[in-house]
Each structure stands twice: as C-alpha cells, then as structure tokens.
Design an enzyme around this catalytic site. Sequence first.
Site, short mmCIF file in Angstrom:
data_model
loop_
_atom_site.label_atom_id
_atom_site.label_comp_id
_atom_site.label_asym_id
_atom_site.label_seq_id
_atom_site.Cartn_x
_atom_site.Cartn_y
_atom_site.Cartn_z
N LYS A 252 80.89 11.56 3.39
CA LYS A 252 80.64 10.50 2.41
C LYS A 252 81.31 9.22 2.90
CE LYS A 252 78.02 12.81 0.83
NZ LYS A 252 76.63 12.43 0.72
N ASP A 315 72.34 10.37 -1.75
CA ASP A 315 72.84 9.58 -0.63
C ASP A 315 71.99 8.35 -0.36
OD1 ASP A 315 74.90 10.00 1.80
OD2 ASP A 315 73.08 9.02 2.51
N GLU A 319 73.49 4.48 -1.18
CA GLU A 319 73.72 3.40 -0.20
C GLU A 319 72.84 2.17 -0.52
OE1 GLU A 319 72.98 5.93 3.04
OE2 GLU A 319 70.84 5.54 3.17
#
Length: 626
Positions: A252, A315, A319
Amino acid sequence: MAATSVFTQSISTIPSSSSSSDVSGKSQALKLGVISSFSSSSSYSNVFKSLRISCGSSSTSNGGGRGSCLGTKMVSSPSVLSPKFLDFESTVFKKEKVTLAGHDEYIVKGGRDLFPLLPDAFKGIKQIGVIGWGSQGPAQAQNLRDSLAEAKSDIVVKIGLRKGSRSFAEARAAGFTEESGTLGDIWETISGSDLVLLLISDAAQADNYEKVFSCMKPNSILGLSHGFLLGHLQSMGLDFPKNISVIAVCPKGMGPSVRRLYVQGKEINGAGINSSFAVHQDVDGRATDVALGWSVALGSPFTFATTLEQEYKSDIFGERGILLGAVHGIVESLFRRYTESGMSEDLAYKNTVECITGIVSKTISTKVYFLTLIIMLSLHRNCGLMRPVYLSLFQQGMLAVYKSLSEDGKREFEAAYSASYYPCMDILYECYEDVACGSEIRSVVLAGRRFYEKEGLPAFPMGKIDQTRMWKVGEHVRATRPKGDLGPLYPFTAGVFVALMMAQIEVLRKKGHSYSEIINESLIEAVDSLNPFMHARGVSFMVDNCSTTARLGSRKWAPRFDYILTQQALVAVDAGTPVNRDLISNFLSDPVHGAIEVCAQLRPTVDISVPPDADFVRPELRQASN
Ligand SMILES: NC(=O)c1ccc[n+]([C@@H]2O[C@H](COP(=O)([O-])OP(=O)(O)OC[C@H]3O[C@@H](n4cnc5c(N)ncnc54)[C@H](OP(=O)(O)O)[C@@H]3O)[C@@H](O)[C@H]2O)c1
C-alpha cells in the site's frame, strides 16, 4: 484454497440524525488559519449501530438533489454491502485478530525477526523471478534479496526484462547481473522460476498474459502486486490457468517508499509499507505461506487479507481519489482560489500543498516526536497562538486536526468540510463504479496502447504534470523552507482534505471493503507513503513514482475534483450555504477514528525520509537528471 472468504452479516453504519443546520460565515473561508485554542480531549463518541442485513442487499439511498437533503439521506442510509470477512490459515506465521470499528479482521505482523521463517514459507522455491523494473520491481527485488540473505537462504532472486530494455543498466547497478544468473530475458526468467512476481505495468500484463501463462511451469506460483489482471480477464470472461497458483501481495505504497522504509527499518524493526495479500488459486496448499513470506520479506509492518477483486477495486479507486488524483485536484483549485482572492503565491502554496503534506499529514499519521515539537515551537516562538497547535500534535488522526483548531478555525473547517463532502463523494462514487464495472481498467489498457505510434497516429506518452506556475512557486517555497517546518495548519484546506478522506472512506465502506483495506487505501498510504514525496519535491515526484496505472488515473481524475470543488463546493461556501450539522456530527463520532488508532499501533512511527539525492526513486525523477 487456503484463504477462505466468508461473508459476515453484520455491518456498521454511522448514526442517522435529524437534519439541522447552522449558518457559518462564508468570509471565514479565506482567513489565515491561526489557531487559538487547544482541546486536550481525545475522546470521541463511538456511537454507531450494527444493522443485520442479508449479504448483497441493495441500498435504497439515492437522493434526488444535492446539499443537506441528499446529505442526510446518504449519510443515514444502510451500507450497500457488508464488509468481507477474510480468514486464512498459516503454518509458518502467527495470525492475529484485530478489531476495527467493531469488526474482527485477521492480520500477520511483520518484522525482521521473522526473516528466519522465510525458508520455511518459501519451501519448494529455488528461484524467484521478478519481472519488470519500474516502481515496484527494484524495491521488491532488493528487499527480497536482502531478506533472504539475512535468512541465509540460497533462493535466487532473478530479474527478467524485455529485450532491449533500458532497465538492464539500472538492474545491473543494483547488483543483478547476467554473469551471476540474477538478470536475464523476461521469458527465460519466467520459465525458470518457481515463483514469478509479475511487476510489469498492468497494461503490459493485459497485453502479454497469454505468453506469461504459457511460459510458466506447472505448479509454479504467479505473484501479482495488483488485482488488475484479474479485472482484465474477468472483462473477457476468462480466469487464470488452473495448473498454477495465483497469489497477490500488494504494498500500500509506491515502490520507492517500499524500498526506503525497508532500509530505514534496518534500524527500527517493523518499519515499512503495509501490504494486503490474496490467494486466488492454490494448487498445492503452499500459496498462503508463500504470499505471507513474500510480504514479510518486503518489510510489511502488517499484512491483511483481501481478494484480488476487492484489491483492484479499492486500489485503482484509491489512487484516483485521495492518494493521488483528488489531492492534486484539491490543491490546484484551492491555490487558484487563494491567489485570486489576493493571497500571495508563496502563502497560497503553503496554505494548500504544505498544509496537506506537512502538518495535516503529520497529525493524521503520527504523534509528533519531542524533537520535532521543540523545532516547531522555536520556529514559531513569536507566535504564541501556534503553541497549542504543536502541543496538540501529541494526539493523532483526523480528529486531532480538527481539535487543534481555534473556534474560528473550526468554523472555517466545518464550512469547507460541509461544502466539499458530497461534491467529492459524487466524483468518488462515479470513479468507484467505473473501476468496478471494468471501464477504468479498459481505459488504462487502451491508454497503454497509445504510448506507441500506430494506425497512422502518433505516439502519446504521458505528459508532465508539474509545469504550471503553482509548482514553480512550490520549488521556491521548498528551497526556503526551514528544516523541519511542517507548514501552516490552514483550516479551510484541512476541511476540504478531511472531507475528501471521509467521503472516500464512506464509499469504500458502503461498497463492503474491510476496514484494513479502507484505512490503508484512504489514509495510511496518503500520509505515510505518498504525501511525503509531494512534500519533498512536488506533485510529479509523488504521482510519477507510482505505477503506470496510477499515473494515468491521476491525470484523468485530478481535473474532475478540481472542477467539482470549484463549480460546487467553493460556490456553496461563497453563497453562505448553511453547514450540514449532520455531516459534522457524523464526522466527529465516526467509528473509523478508533479503527485508525488500532492500525496506527500496528506499525512503528517512522517518518519516510526523502533526501535530495534519493537513488531509490525512478531514474527520470532523480534530481541529477532533472
Ligand atoms: N508503483 C506502485 O506504486 C505500485 C503499488 C502497488 C502495486 N503496484 C503494482 O505493481 C505492478 C508493477 O507496477 P510498477 O509501478 O512497478 O510498474 P510500471 O511503472 O507500471 O511498469 C514499468 C515496468 O513495466 C515494463 N513494461 C512496460 N511495458 C512492457 C511490455 N510491453 N513488455 C514487458 N515489459 C513492459 C517496463 O519495462 P522497461 O523497464 O523495459 O521499460 C517496466 O519494467 C503493477 O501491477 C502495479 O499495479 C504498483
């Protein structure tokens, strides 16, 4: 399959409350955030209730309008999905239970003292092929090599690169060579490895998976650091070949921070970047221990379970949201607002970027060390009003940011928070659904193909993102920044940033992600891995040290956040729209704050240090080559 997924039926939700309003002066928005009060209370009411719903039941939430009406409905509506409960068994590592916001989750704590267990975890593996040398490749290959050496293991870590790759020279510089059998051709490395860590760009994985699969030995293990490839395969109705195991360890944090904290962790055991892990296929029962061994060898302070599908959704979304795209959008819109209102450019930069990457990230991430406190107090010794701010930094988390504000500062924060929360959630929600339905994955694959000239059209490689006036001002601000200065705590900026963070947490929670995943994807990665890079060298240094998938997504979504804040949130503040008190009280009582404290205790507080000559970053971003 060793890792099993079991859905729980219990979900938590933040309290529903009746709508109320409180008018906060719009003129607060552009005041300098000077802090005049300090609340020592770190307690917050942990009021939330568990609803019993059947798994997969759908939400009835869908407001017809904006503002507090929609706000109240959405905040008080039940979760769309209950969080996944992921259990696993390891014969090598100790599994621990953590309770996050009332939910039990299982993790494995890392540490260098666990390296002697690696040979056991990697039983049957003679060669680990690390394919690719982008952001993760160099970090993971070097961490694995160092950890295995410390464990006195003779497992070979070999880098595999495409023909003619410019990365051969970089890999050689890091000590991987053809002569020693630790560097070679991509396909030969894949076919000779028992564990293949596929760390080429996600778009390249999508274009080359058939050849990768066909080169792999039967019963070997495919290791991914992202669920992207599964998302791509799913979009075509495909899955992985059945004669290999498929696991994932997904740090991460960007590769350079995975390497940097691992090196720093040589002095502070347990320092590093947390990782999630998933076991998608397990042909012979080794998969869970191999995945956990891989994560421990990378230096993950703690490793939590997920599925490949949950991983790629959270994820890719994360982002594009607060981790990269949204934070970029926020600072662009606020810098423009502050300078247009007459604030000097230097101060506007400090009140946007420095505020977020400095004092806000620091406060959310960790209690300030005594030495830093002394520096900050001496830097601001003539400003008695700043003392309570720095003293308050012995608290941590988003609430500590709010609590360290004066009464005026709190009003400013609340106005910004209230106006920004739903506009941010609007884009976040759209983004999540674009990821979940495969659109965003498809967009990344297609963008990757436009990097090269084809069909008579020119190549479109990724452009630069830090060339505007704002980032030139940033260069000057950083060059004159006193050592250790964390910048001003500007309440309006803090309010927008925390609103975005909470909106992202809420979307992930409504979509059924585990608290470990939510907190890592919305908070820990931002304040511990990414923002320190923007603090050190600006936005491109943060974004472009990340994956191709992240860099593309950040460029695509940052303007959406800039747009919606400018068009909706800031306009609402200027129009004197009443503060949505429900949002503020839900923020103050959200159970996520307690869960964040638990996660914070699972890793040592080590600040990532990014020296000017950092050699762990992408070559094109090293200072010497700028
Ligand atoms: N970066 C992060 O912050 C991060 C964090 C967590 C997970 N991940 C995941 O880790 C994996 C690797 O990402 P990354 O960021 O390290 O890499 P990346 O920057 O996205 O990709 C760079 C690597 O891909 C190779 N590559 C590109 N096109 C290729 C092709 N057609 N054939 C063969 N190789 C090709 C490049 O080769 P050359 O060296 O020859 O140019 C380079 O080694 C991805 O699944 C990503 O989602 C990344």
